[in-house]
Design a protein around this motif. Structure first.
Motif, mmCIF file in Angstrom:
data_model
loop_
_atom_site.group_PDB
_atom_site.id
_atom_site.type_symbol
_atom_site.label_atom_id
_atom_site.label_comp_id
_atom_site.label_asym_id
_atom_site.label_seq_id
_atom_site.Cartn_x
_atom_site.Cartn_y
_atom_site.Cartn_z
ATOM 1 N N ALA A 173 -8.055 0.259 11.344
ATOM 2 C CA ALA A 173 -8.694 0.256 10.025
ATOM 3 C C ALA A 173 -9.613 1.461 9.872
ATOM 4 N N ALA A 174 -10.391 1.759 10.912
ATOM 5 C CA ALA A 174 -11.279 2.920 10.861
ATOM 6 C C ALA A 174 -10.485 4.222 10.760
ATOM 7 N N VAL A 231 -1.091 -7.627 -6.423
ATOM 8 C CA VAL A 231 -0.594 -8.766 -5.653
ATOM 9 C C VAL A 231 -1.301 -8.881 -4.309
ATOM 10 N N ASP A 232 -1.943 -7.792 -3.869
ATOM 11 C CA ASP A 232 -2.673 -7.838 -2.605
ATOM 12 C C ASP A 232 -3.902 -8.741 -2.683
ATOM 13 N N VAL A 233 -4.363 -9.033 -3.883
ATOM 14 C CA VAL A 233 -5.475 -9.971 -4.012
ATOM 15 C C VAL A 233 -5.108 -11.318 -3.388
ATOM 16 N N LEU A 234 -3.849 -11.679 -3.467
ATOM 17 C CA LEU A 234 -3.374 -12.908 -2.842
ATOM 18 C C LEU A 234 -2.807 -12.653 -1.445
ATOM 19 N N LEU A 235 -2.029 -11.572 -1.294
ATOM 20 C CA LEU A 235 -1.359 -11.328 -0.024
ATOM 21 C C LEU A 235 -2.334 -11.059 1.108
ATOM 22 N N VAL A 236 -3.377 -10.276 0.854
ATOM 23 C CA VAL A 236 -4.317 -9.921 1.919
ATOM 24 C C VAL A 236 -5.044 -11.150 2.431
ATOM 25 N N TRP A 237 -5.542 -11.982 1.524
ATOM 26 C CA TRP A 237 -6.318 -13.144 1.963
ATOM 27 C C TRP A 237 -5.416 -14.271 2.447
ATOM 28 N N ALA A 238 -4.116 -14.166 2.180
ATOM 29 C CA ALA A 238 -3.179 -15.140 2.753
ATOM 30 C C ALA A 238 -3.052 -14.968 4.260
ATOM 31 N N VAL A 239 -3.381 -13.785 4.783
ATOM 32 C CA VAL A 239 -3.244 -13.541 6.222
ATOM 33 C C VAL A 239 -4.244 -14.377 7.023
ATOM 34 N N PRO A 240 -5.570 -14.252 6.785
ATOM 35 C CA PRO A 240 -6.490 -15.124 7.530
ATOM 36 C C PRO A 240 -6.309 -16.593 7.196
ATOM 37 N N TYR A 241 -5.912 -16.904 5.966
ATOM 38 C CA TYR A 241 -5.662 -18.297 5.582
ATOM 39 C C TYR A 241 -4.524 -18.875 6.409
ATOM 40 N N ALA A 242 -3.443 -18.095 6.577
ATOM 41 C CA ALA A 242 -2.297 -18.558 7.361
ATOM 42 C C ALA A 242 -2.668 -18.712 8.836
ATOM 43 N N ILE A 243 -3.494 -17.812 9.356
ATOM 44 C CA ILE A 243 -3.933 -17.954 10.750
ATOM 45 C C ILE A 243 -4.726 -19.245 10.910
ATOM 46 N N GLY A 244 -5.533 -19.583 9.906
ATOM 47 C CA GLY A 244 -6.256 -20.856 9.949
ATOM 48 C C GLY A 244 -5.312 -22.050 9.952
ATOM 49 N N LEU A 245 -4.262 -21.994 9.144
ATOM 50 C CA LEU A 245 -3.264 -23.059 9.129
ATOM 51 C C LEU A 245 -2.615 -23.216 10.504
ATOM 52 N N GLU A 296 0.825 -1.208 0.000
ATOM 53 C CA GLU A 296 0.000 0.000 0.000
ATOM 54 C C GLU A 296 0.862 1.262 0.000
ATOM 55 N N VAL A 297 1.956 1.238 0.757
ATOM 56 C CA VAL A 297 2.852 2.398 0.788
ATOM 57 C C VAL A 297 3.429 2.653 -0.598
ATOM 58 N N LEU A 298 3.885 1.585 -1.257
ATOM 59 C CA LEU A 298 4.432 1.745 -2.607
ATOM 60 C C LEU A 298 3.354 2.159 -3.595
ATOM 61 N N ARG A 299 2.150 1.689 -3.359
ATOM 62 C CA ARG A 299 1.047 2.011 -4.277
ATOM 63 C C ARG A 299 0.744 3.497 -4.285
ATOM 64 N N PHE A 300 0.661 4.105 -3.100
ATOM 65 C CA PHE A 300 0.246 5.502 -3.019
ATOM 66 C C PHE A 300 1.425 6.475 -3.005
ATOM 67 N N GLY A 339 -11.196 -4.211 -4.555
ATOM 68 C CA GLY A 339 -10.661 -4.505 -5.875
ATOM 69 C C GLY A 339 -9.541 -3.560 -6.281
ATOM 70 N N PRO A 340 -8.286 -3.852 -5.895
ATOM 71 C CA PRO A 340 -7.824 -4.933 -5.005
ATOM 72 C C PRO A 340 -8.016 -4.566 -3.532
ATOM 73 N N PRO A 341 -7.913 -5.542 -2.632
ATOM 74 C CA PRO A 341 -8.096 -5.259 -1.204
ATOM 75 C C PRO A 341 -7.038 -4.295 -0.689
ATOM 76 N N THR A 342 -7.453 -3.448 0.241
ATOM 77 C CA THR A 342 -6.609 -2.363 0.730
ATOM 78 C C THR A 342 -6.162 -2.619 2.167
ATOM 79 N N ALA A 343 -5.406 -1.665 2.720
ATOM 80 C CA ALA A 343 -4.918 -1.777 4.093
ATOM 81 C C ALA A 343 -6.049 -1.878 5.111
ATOM 82 N N PRO A 344 -7.125 -1.078 5.001
ATOM 83 C CA PRO A 344 -8.226 -1.264 5.948
ATOM 84 C C PRO A 344 -8.818 -2.664 5.899
ATOM 85 N N VAL A 345 -8.819 -3.271 4.743
ATOM 86 C CA VAL A 345 -9.395 -4.616 4.617
ATOM 87 C C VAL A 345 -8.532 -5.654 5.337
ATOM 88 N N VAL A 346 -7.200 -5.562 5.198
ATOM 89 C CA VAL A 346 -6.347 -6.543 5.867
ATOM 90 C C VAL A 346 -6.423 -6.371 7.383
#
Length: 461
Positions: free
Chosen positions: A315-316, A261-275, A247-251, A340-347
């Motif tokens: 996030a707020a 790439v955040d489409v994968l990176l953001v959702w990898a966070v809850p996925y990894a917590i599940g693992l 996000e920093v590089l984006r803006f 689209g793509p997910p942002t910092a507030p979403v992660v």
């Protein structure tokens, strides 16, 4: 938004059964000689939690409950969005949540993170360590697992794992795509304007993006587990920092395309917590700094609530001071979308949701074992069907009212709109149940083929 269908776990038992705990002391190696808690194999990454290796605990009703609650939230959010007008030639599709304070609903019902958490936990429960350091489906085997760090080997193992998941996804998805192809042809043949048909054709199939991300995360599962086994919760923290850095590089650097790439990176966070959650519950022990330790210790509920509230507050704050819209989903008229793509507030919102869900594990399990048993079991059997077809059910009802009956939808936000929600939701649910009865069987796993018997005394079958 989506609902996944994980591979079946062992037969359901009460979630109150305590999982097999790791025994800290000596355990025999393959030769039967005891080994101490201090690692004797330099490359060892995971070891057996007991003399017979880490065991998969009874079916985790908590994961089923999280998936069920998230599914109901997805349906509620999407069905609340129903807003369309039809003048006989042009179909305009809006979003009811874009009116007034409807955006506040997205902070409660945008629960993709919980679905990815459940997917990660299911993936971890569905693999077991092998003596060669890889993973295969089924119960955990015996013996020490020797890790040989190799990114290509992990990716190859992930591709095999995704290949085993793919057939179960292709059948319901193939039926869904085929049905929509036939429906589009029938609508055009019936004389519906091409623009209206094109609008409908882009609504329901957009849900398929979730499956692509899910399969990508499945491919990365062995690599993610190796990182989690090496660093535990520190790996989750590092994984959370990655999309924030993007996000920093984006803006700041104007690298807008990098945000994809955040489409994968953001959702990898809850996925990894599940693992990590599933491995911790299964009693997996790993070697860190030469000592055998649990892969992770789940924080206390008070700490989880603190993390959840802090992440939600941050996030707020980013929404209040940053360039982000107030809604956590894309809305008509917004300059950008938080999904689209997910942002910092979403992660950060994802971290908050998962932390609060883990803090509420006790109440969720009691509900799933009691009054919610039927709901949880039904959604577990038909999660993919509900995911794929719930928007279609809404489209059918709204289309019949607008085109066939020639009626307008109630004005959004008014008293009539709120009073009519139970009626509309009931109609959506009725159509969805009918669709599920018709196509739900394609979600069921195919029975295993029995080998053909050979006739005694002959070489023919």
């Amino acid at each position: 938004m989506a609902v996944l269908s994980p591979p079946p776990s062992p037969s359901r038992t009460s979630s109150r059964a305590r999982p097999t705990s790791a025994r800290p002391g000596a355990s025999p190696d393959r030769t039967g000689r005891p080994t101490s808690d201090r690692a004797t194999t330099p490359g060892a990454a995971a070891v057996a939690a007991a003399p017979h290796g880490p065991r998969r605990p009874p079916r985790d009703v908590f994961v089923d409950a999280v998936r069920a609650v998230a599914t109901l939230s997805v349906l509620t959010a999407h069905w609340l969005m129903a807003d369309a007008t039809w003048d006989g030639e042009h179909l305009h599709v809006g979003n009811a949540l874009a009116h007034g304070a409807g955006w506040t609903v997205t902070w409660v019902l945008q629960v993709l993170a919980l679905l990815f958490f459940a997917a990660g936990a299911s993936a971890a429960y569905g693999v077991r360590p092998r003596p060669d350091g890889g993973a295969s489906p089924g119960r955990a085997g015996a013996g020490r697992v020797v890790a040989r760090p190799s990114v290509p080997a992990d990716l190859a193992s992930g591709l095999r794992l995704a290949g085993r998941r793919l057939p179960r996804l292709l059948r319901p998805v193939g039926v869904f795509v085929g049905a929509w192809a036939v429906a589009i042809g029938l609508l055009l043949a019936a004389g519906l304007p091409g623009d209206a048909v094109r609008t409908l054709a882009t609504l329901a199939p957009q849900l398929l993006w979730f499956l692509a991300v899910y399969l990508g995360l499945v491919v990365l599962t062995p690599l993610l587990r190796r990182a989690l086994h090496a660093a535990g919760w520190w790996a989750v923290g590092a994984l959370t920092a990655l999309p924030l850095g993007v996000e920093v590089l984006r803006f700041d650097a104007g690298l807008e395309r990098l945000a994809l790439v955040d489409v994968l990176l953001v959702w990898a966070v809850p996925y990894a917590i599940g693992l990590l959650y599933a491995d911790a519950r299964a009693g997996v022990r790993v070697v860190r700094r030469g000592r055998v330790v649990p892969v992770a210790v789940l924080p206390r509920p008070v700490a989880l609530v603190g993390v959840g509230l802090a992440a939600a507050a941050l996030a707020a704050l980013l929404v209040a001071v940053g360039p982000y819209p107030v809604s956590l989903v894309g809305m008509p008229g917004d300059a950008m979308s938080n999904l689209g793509p997910p942002t910092a507030p979403v992660v950060l919102h994802a971290v908050a949701l998962v932390a609060l869900a883990l803090a509420a594990r006790g109440p969720l399990v009691r509900w799933a074992d009691g009054r919610g048993r039927g709901v949880v079991a039904g959604l577990a059997r038909r999660s993919m069907t509900v995911y794929l077809w719930h928007l279609t059910a809404m489209i059918v009802v709204v289309g019949v009212v607008l085109v066939v009956l020639g009626q307008e939808l109630p004005a959004v936000g008014g008293a009539d709109w709120w009073a009519s929600r139970p009626v509309w939701f009931g109609a959506f649910a009725l159509v969805l149940v009918g669709i599920s009865r018709l196509v739900g069987r394609f979600e069921d796993p195919r029975p295993a083929r029995r080998p053909r018997r050979q006739r005694v005394g002959s070489g023919t079958e």
